[in-house]
Design a protein around this motif. Structure first.
Motif, PDB file in Angstrom:
ATOM      1  N   ARG A  33       0.878  -1.185   0.000  1.00  0.00           N
ATOM      2  CA  ARG A  33       0.000   0.000   0.000  1.00  0.00           C
ATOM      3  C   ARG A  33       0.911   1.230   0.000  1.00  0.00           C
ATOM      4  O   ARG A  33       1.298   1.725   1.061  1.00  0.00           O
ATOM      5  N   PRO A  39     -12.132   1.395  10.696  1.00  0.00           N
ATOM      6  CA  PRO A  39     -11.175   1.068  11.751  1.00  0.00           C
ATOM      7  C   PRO A  39     -11.870   0.526  13.005  1.00  0.00           C
ATOM      8  O   PRO A  39     -12.834   1.112  13.477  1.00  0.00           O
ATOM      9  N   THR A  55      -6.881   5.094  14.894  1.00  0.00           N
ATOM     10  CA  THR A  55      -5.580   4.943  14.231  1.00  0.00           C
ATOM     11  C   THR A  55      -5.037   6.295  13.786  1.00  0.00           C
ATOM     12  O   THR A  55      -5.811   7.162  13.395  1.00  0.00           O
ATOM     13  N   THR A  75      -2.621   6.193  11.456  1.00  0.00           N
ATOM     14  CA  THR A  75      -1.948   5.846  10.200  1.00  0.00           C
ATOM     15  C   THR A  75      -2.718   6.322   8.974  1.00  0.00           C
ATOM     16  O   THR A  75      -2.124   6.675   7.970  1.00  0.00           O
ATOM     17  N   LYS A  76      -4.055   6.317   9.049  1.00  0.00           N
ATOM     18  CA  LYS A  76      -4.856   6.731   7.888  1.00  0.00           C
ATOM     19  C   LYS A  76      -5.648   7.979   8.266  1.00  0.00           C
ATOM     20  O   LYS A  76      -6.587   7.917   9.070  1.00  0.00           O
ATOM     21  N   ILE A 130      -9.301  -4.117  10.672  1.00  0.00           N
ATOM     22  CA  ILE A 130      -8.182  -3.187  10.457  1.00  0.00           C
ATOM     23  C   ILE A 130      -8.350  -1.953  11.334  1.00  0.00           C
ATOM     24  O   ILE A 130      -9.463  -1.570  11.679  1.00  0.00           O
ATOM     25  N   GLY A 131      -7.213  -1.318  11.638  1.00  0.00           N
ATOM     26  CA  GLY A 131      -7.234  -0.018  12.292  1.00  0.00           C
ATOM     27  C   GLY A 131      -6.864  -0.069  13.767  1.00  0.00           C
ATOM     28  O   GLY A 131      -7.641  -0.556  14.584  1.00  0.00           O
ATOM     29  N   GLY A 132      -5.681   0.424  14.082  1.00  0.00           N
ATOM     30  CA  GLY A 132      -5.275   0.582  15.479  1.00  0.00           C
ATOM     31  C   GLY A 132      -5.067  -0.714  16.234  1.00  0.00           C
ATOM     32  O   GLY A 132      -5.070  -0.725  17.471  1.00  0.00           O
ATOM     33  N   VAL A 134      -2.554  -5.101  10.103  1.00  0.00           N
ATOM     34  CA  VAL A 134      -1.816  -4.056  10.830  1.00  0.00           C
ATOM     35  C   VAL A 134      -0.788  -3.390   9.926  1.00  0.00           C
ATOM     36  O   VAL A 134      -0.194  -4.026   9.060  1.00  0.00           O
ATOM     37  N   ILE A 135      -0.626  -2.108  10.168  1.00  0.00           N
ATOM     38  CA  ILE A 135       0.512  -1.389   9.579  1.00  0.00           C
ATOM     39  C   ILE A 135       1.514  -1.109  10.697  1.00  0.00           C
ATOM     40  O   ILE A 135       2.527  -1.792  10.840  1.00  0.00           O
ATOM     41  N   SER A 136       1.191  -0.103  11.541  1.00  0.00           N
ATOM     42  CA  SER A 136       2.197   0.398  12.485  1.00  0.00           C
ATOM     43  C   SER A 136       2.602  -0.617  13.550  1.00  0.00           C
ATOM     44  O   SER A 136       3.734  -0.548  14.044  1.00  0.00           O
TER      45      SER A 136
HETATM   46  N1  TZP Z   1      -7.783   1.477   6.724  1.00  0.00           N
HETATM   47  C1  TZP Z   1      -8.509   1.671   7.815  1.00  0.00           C
HETATM   48  S1  TZP Z   1      -7.547   2.015   9.152  1.00  0.00           S
HETATM   49  C2  TZP Z   1      -6.126   1.879   8.250  1.00  0.00           C
HETATM   50  C3  TZP Z   1      -6.442   1.580   6.937  1.00  0.00           C
HETATM   51  C4  TZP Z   1      -5.493   1.395   5.849  1.00  0.00           C
HETATM   52  C5  TZP Z   1      -4.769   2.093   8.826  1.00  0.00           C
HETATM   53  C6  TZP Z   1      -4.304   0.947   9.672  1.00  0.00           C
HETATM   54  O1  TZP Z   1      -3.031   1.223  10.192  1.00  0.00           O
HETATM   55  P1  TZP Z   1      -2.616   0.877  11.687  1.00  0.00           P
HETATM   56  O2  TZP Z   1      -1.260   1.501  11.850  1.00  0.00           O
HETATM   57  O3  TZP Z   1      -2.549  -0.612  11.775  1.00  0.00           O
HETATM   58  O4  TZP Z   1      -3.656   1.488  12.584  1.00  0.00           O
END
Ligand code: TZP
Ligand code: MG
Length: 216
Positions: free
Chosen positions: A46, A139, A143, A145-146, A173-175, A194-196
Motif C-alpha cells: 500500500r 477502523p 488509528t 496511520t490513515k 483493520i485499524g489501530g 496491521v501497519i504500524s
Molecule cells: N484502513 C482503515 S484504518 C487503516 C487503513 C489502511 C490504517 C491501519 O493502520 P494501523 O497503523 O494498523 O492502525
C-alpha cells in the motif's frame, strides 16, 4: 486457476501485514522479511502517504516485495493499483469503496484474490455480489496511520455483521496492537491487518509473532 476457497482465505487473513515505504524508516524489503520470519500470513503493498513512490520506482519496490512473498509462500496483494497488480502478476488486489467499480475490477483480475473495504452491511453485501473474496472492516480502533479513516466501529461490529448473515472471510483493520488484538479475535474477525504494529515495532519479527500468538 479457480477462485480462492473461503477456508484458505481465512488462513491467509490471520496476520495480514500492510505497508508502503512511507510507513517505515527502515527499508521495506528488510521489514517485510523480518515480519515474515515472525509469521505474517499475507502482505499488502500500500504505497500511500507522504513522499510515496510512483511510476517505475513504485513498480521496482513492488517487484522486490513480491519476490520476497513468493520465496516465502505468502500472498502478495496490491492496494488500489489494479494495473500494477497485473504488471507484477500479484496474487490479488485490495480496493476501497472509492477505488472503482468492483465488478469491473473482478473482471480484470480474473481469479486473483479480491479484497474490498466495507463499513456497513449494505457495502458488505454489494462487495460480495461484485466478487470480493474477503472484506476489510474498520477502523476497529482509533488509528493515526490513515488520516481519512471512517469513524471507529469497534471490534464487535464484525460480530454484528455475522449476526446479519455475513459469513465470508473478514479481516479487521485499524489501530490493532498486541494489547488489543484479543478483542479482534473475540469480535469474530477471521484475521487482523496491521501497519504500524509491525512497521513501528522495534523488532518486526517479535511483533508479528506476538500477533500470531493471539490466535493460538
Ligand atoms: N484502513 C482503515 S484504518 C487503516 C487503513 C489502511 C490504517 C491501519 O493502520 P494501523 O497503523 O494498523 O492502525
Ligand atoms: Mg483504496
Amino acid at each position: 486457476m479457480a477462485r480462492i476457497s473461503s477456508d484458505k482465505m481465512r488462513d491467509y487473513l490471520k496476520v495480514y501485514f500492510i505497508a508502503g515505504s512511507p510507513n517505515s524508516t527502515n527499508p521495506l524489503p528488510q521489514v517485510l522479511q523480518q515480519a515474515i520470519e515472525g509469521g505474517v500470513t499475507l502482505f499488502q503493498f500500500r504505497e500511500k502517504g507522504k513522499d510515496h513512490l510512483q511510476g517505475k520506482d513504485k513498480e521496482a519496490l513492488g517487484k522486490g516485495l513480491k519476490k520476497i512473498c513468493k520465496d516465502n509462500n505468502i500472498p502478495f496483494i496490491v492496494n488500489d493499483d489494479v494495473d500494477l497488480a497485473i504488471t507484477l502478476d500479484a496474487d490479488g488486489v485490495h480496493v476501497g469503496q472509492d477505488d472503482g467499480n468492483v465488478a469491473a475490477i473482478r473482471e480484470r483480475i480474473g481469479d486473483r484474490i479480491l479484497g474490498v473495504s466495507a463499513h456497513n452491511y449494505e457495502e458488505a453485501v454489494q462487495a460480495l455480489a461484485d466478487g470480493a473474496d474477503y472484506l476489510g472492516v474498520g477502523p476497529v480502533f482509533p488509528t493515526d496511520t490513515k488520516a481519512d479513516a471512517e469513524d471507529v466501529c469497534g471490534p464487535d461490529f464484525i460480530a454484528e455483521l455475522r449476526e446479519q448473515g455475513i459469513h465470508v472471510p473478514i479481516v479487521a483493520i485499524g489501530g490493532i496492537t498486541e494489547s488489543n488484538a484479543d478483542q479482534v479475535v473475540s469480535g469474530k474477525a477471521d484475521g487482523m491487518s496491521v501497519i504500524s504494529a509491525i512497521t513501528k515495532a522495534e523488532d518486526p519479527t517479535v511483533a508479528a509473532k506476538n500477533l500470531l500468538r493471539v490466535w493460538k
